[in-house]
Design a protein around this motif. Structure first.
Motif, PDB file in Angstrom:
ATOM      1  N   THR A  25       0.863  -1.179   0.000  1.00 30.51           N
ATOM      2  CA  THR A  25       0.000   0.000   0.000  1.00 30.51           C
ATOM      3  C   THR A  25       0.899   1.229   0.000  1.00 30.51           C
ATOM      4  N   PHE A  26       0.819   2.019  -1.073  1.00 30.20           N
ATOM      5  CA  PHE A  26       1.614   3.242  -1.168  1.00 30.20           C
ATOM      6  C   PHE A  26       0.792   4.400  -0.634  1.00 30.20           C
ATOM      7  N   LEU A  27       1.274   4.986   0.447  1.00 26.45           N
ATOM      8  CA  LEU A  27       0.597   6.144   1.038  1.00 26.45           C
ATOM      9  C   LEU A  27       1.287   7.405   0.527  1.00 26.45           C
ATOM     10  N   VAL A  28       0.560   8.184  -0.274  1.00 33.03           N
ATOM     11  CA  VAL A  28       1.123   9.412  -0.826  1.00 33.03           C
ATOM     12  C   VAL A  28       0.786  10.552   0.136  1.00 33.03           C
ATOM     13  N   GLU A  29       1.819  11.058   0.805  1.00 31.75           N
ATOM     14  CA  GLU A  29       1.590  12.101   1.821  1.00 31.75           C
ATOM     15  C   GLU A  29       1.882  13.491   1.264  1.00 31.75           C
ATOM     16  N   VAL A  30       0.917  14.391   1.459  1.00 36.06           N
ATOM     17  CA  VAL A  30       1.134  15.809   1.123  1.00 36.06           C
ATOM     18  C   VAL A  30       0.526  16.657   2.230  1.00 36.06           C
ATOM     19  N   ARG A  31       0.934  17.917   2.311  1.00 40.68           N
ATOM     20  CA  ARG A  31       0.299  18.822   3.253  1.00 40.68           C
ATOM     21  C   ARG A  31      -1.105  19.125   2.766  1.00 40.68           C
ATOM     22  N   ALA A  32      -2.019  19.379   3.696  1.00 36.71           N
ATOM     23  CA  ALA A  32      -3.404  19.656   3.324  1.00 36.71           C
ATOM     24  C   ALA A  32      -3.488  20.841   2.364  1.00 36.71           C
ATOM     25  N   GLU A  33      -2.609  21.828   2.554  1.00 33.87           N
ATOM     26  CA  GLU A  33      -2.627  23.020   1.688  1.00 33.87           C
ATOM     27  C   GLU A  33      -2.263  22.642   0.248  1.00 33.87           C
ATOM     28  N   THR A  34      -1.285  21.756   0.118  1.00 34.91           N
ATOM     29  CA  THR A  34      -0.883  21.308  -1.221  1.00 34.91           C
ATOM     30  C   THR A  34      -2.050  20.593  -1.886  1.00 34.91           C
ATOM     31  N   ALA A  35      -2.668  19.709  -1.124  1.00 39.73           N
ATOM     32  CA  ALA A  35      -3.790  18.939  -1.672  1.00 39.73           C
ATOM     33  C   ALA A  35      -4.920  19.871  -2.086  1.00 39.73           C
ATOM     34  N   ALA A  36      -5.227  20.845  -1.230  1.00 40.89           N
ATOM     35  CA  ALA A  36      -6.332  21.770  -1.528  1.00 40.89           C
ATOM     36  C   ALA A  36      -6.024  22.550  -2.796  1.00 40.89           C
ATOM     37  N   ALA A  37      -4.774  22.987  -2.934  1.00 44.40           N
ATOM     38  CA  ALA A  37      -4.400  23.743  -4.132  1.00 44.40           C
ATOM     39  C   ALA A  37      -4.525  22.872  -5.377  1.00 44.40           C
ATOM     40  N   ARG A  38      -4.134  21.609  -5.264  1.00 46.90           N
ATOM     41  CA  ARG A  38      -4.206  20.716  -6.429  1.00 46.90           C
ATOM     42  C   ARG A  38      -5.637  20.415  -6.813  1.00 46.90           C
ATOM     43  N   GLU A  50       4.718  -3.838   7.239  1.00 41.60           N
ATOM     44  CA  GLU A  50       5.098  -4.853   6.243  1.00 41.60           C
ATOM     45  C   GLU A  50       4.449  -4.598   4.888  1.00 41.60           C
ATOM     46  N   ARG A  51       3.334  -3.878   4.855  1.00 37.26           N
ATOM     47  CA  ARG A  51       2.748  -3.603   3.541  1.00 37.26           C
ATOM     48  C   ARG A  51       2.752  -2.122   3.174  1.00 37.26           C
ATOM     49  N   TYR A  52       2.945  -1.233   4.138  1.00 41.95           N
ATOM     50  CA  TYR A  52       2.882   0.209   3.859  1.00 41.95           C
ATOM     51  C   TYR A  52       4.215   0.771   3.387  1.00 41.95           C
ATOM     52  N   VAL A  53       4.143   1.601   2.334  1.00 38.59           N
ATOM     53  CA  VAL A  53       5.303   2.371   1.895  1.00 38.59           C
ATOM     54  C   VAL A  53       4.847   3.828   1.867  1.00 38.59           C
ATOM     55  N   VAL A  54       5.491   4.670   2.660  1.00 38.09           N
ATOM     56  CA  VAL A  54       5.079   6.075   2.743  1.00 38.09           C
ATOM     57  C   VAL A  54       5.917   6.904   1.777  1.00 38.09           C
TER      58      VAL A  54
END
Ligand code: ADP
Ligand code: TYD
Length: 195
Positions: A127-140, A172-176
């Motif tokens: 499971t690939f967890l794509v992390e961004v700041r909330a502000e980045t996400a909102a702008a996108r 074991e399954r998460y990649v951040v």
């Protein structure tokens, strides 16, 4: 191999899921790219109901996503894995744990249990967890957005911490992944990891 992409709205996970699927296809693999809610007729109908309908009570929402997921696993994901395909899924059960369990406050454990039950215990290999700041996400995401996206940044920060908890609980399954970087840099890291 069963791979899922997770993250808050606008994190870039759809972009990454598509890029991974097309790269694997170029290598000649049997690849099934799918998404939740969706992937089946029932799933797309649930998507319409929860994302574009009127207010849905939190447990109704959790139950609808779980119903769509049960159908998705039965009709599409298990058969694909059974014939040896790679399944790339844009959101899977961790989305319910993070959004309904964390964001809507239903509790991570209860929502996880419900979902593990309806999918017969099928969890992704990665499971690939794509992390961004909330502000980045909102702008996108910009001004377009579905119902949940309009609930905004407070919900997203609860969702983001729930994802963090999941990543710590299932190392074991998460990649951040750091989703603030360029699209190609993130895609490269995904491929390096899978290699
Ligand atoms: P999600 O599926 O997580 O909502 P998308 O992949 O649909 O995210 O991306 C949301 C928007 O952000 C799209 O317009 C997309 O082109 C853009 N985007 C995706 N990844 C990046 C990135 N790494 N850097 C800048 N913009 C991005
Ligand atoms: P989608 O349009 O795929 O998200 P994105 O905008 O990130 O590309 O997902 C629609 C919304 O559904 C998203 O806000 C998260 C929400 N959702 C849940 O709340 N629970 C779930 O189990 C799933 C699969 C999605």
């Amino acid at each position: 191999m069963f791979v899922s992409f997770e993250g808050i709205d606008g994190s870039g996970k759809t972009t990454q899921a598509h890029m991974l699927a097309s790269t694997l296809e170029r290598y000649g693999g049997d690849v099934v790219l799918t998404r939740e809610p969706g992937g089946t007729l029932l799933g797309e109908q649930v998507r319409e109901l929860v994302l574009h309908g009127d207010h849905v009570a939190p447990w109704a929402e959790a139950a609808l996503y779980a119903a769509a997921r049960a159908q998705h696993v039965d009709q599409l994901i298990r058969p694909a894995l059974g014939r040896g395909a790679t399944v790339v899924c844009d959101r899977y059960l961790d989305s319910s744990v993070a959004y309904q369990g964390g964001g809507r406050g239903l509790g991570l454990e209860t929502v996880l249990e419900l979902n593990l039950t309806v999918v017969g215990g099928l969890v992704p290999d990665r499971t690939f967890l794509v992390e961004v700041r909330a502000e980045t996400a909102a702008a996108r995401v910009g001004a377009t957005g579905d119902r949940i996206e309009r609930d905004g940044i407070a919900l997203w920060s609860r969702v983001a911490s729930a994802y963090r908890e999941l990543a710590e609980r299932f190392p074991e399954r998460y990649v951040v992944l750091d989703g603030e970087r360029e699209v190609d840099a993130i895609a490269g890291e995904v491929l390096d990891h899978l290699r």
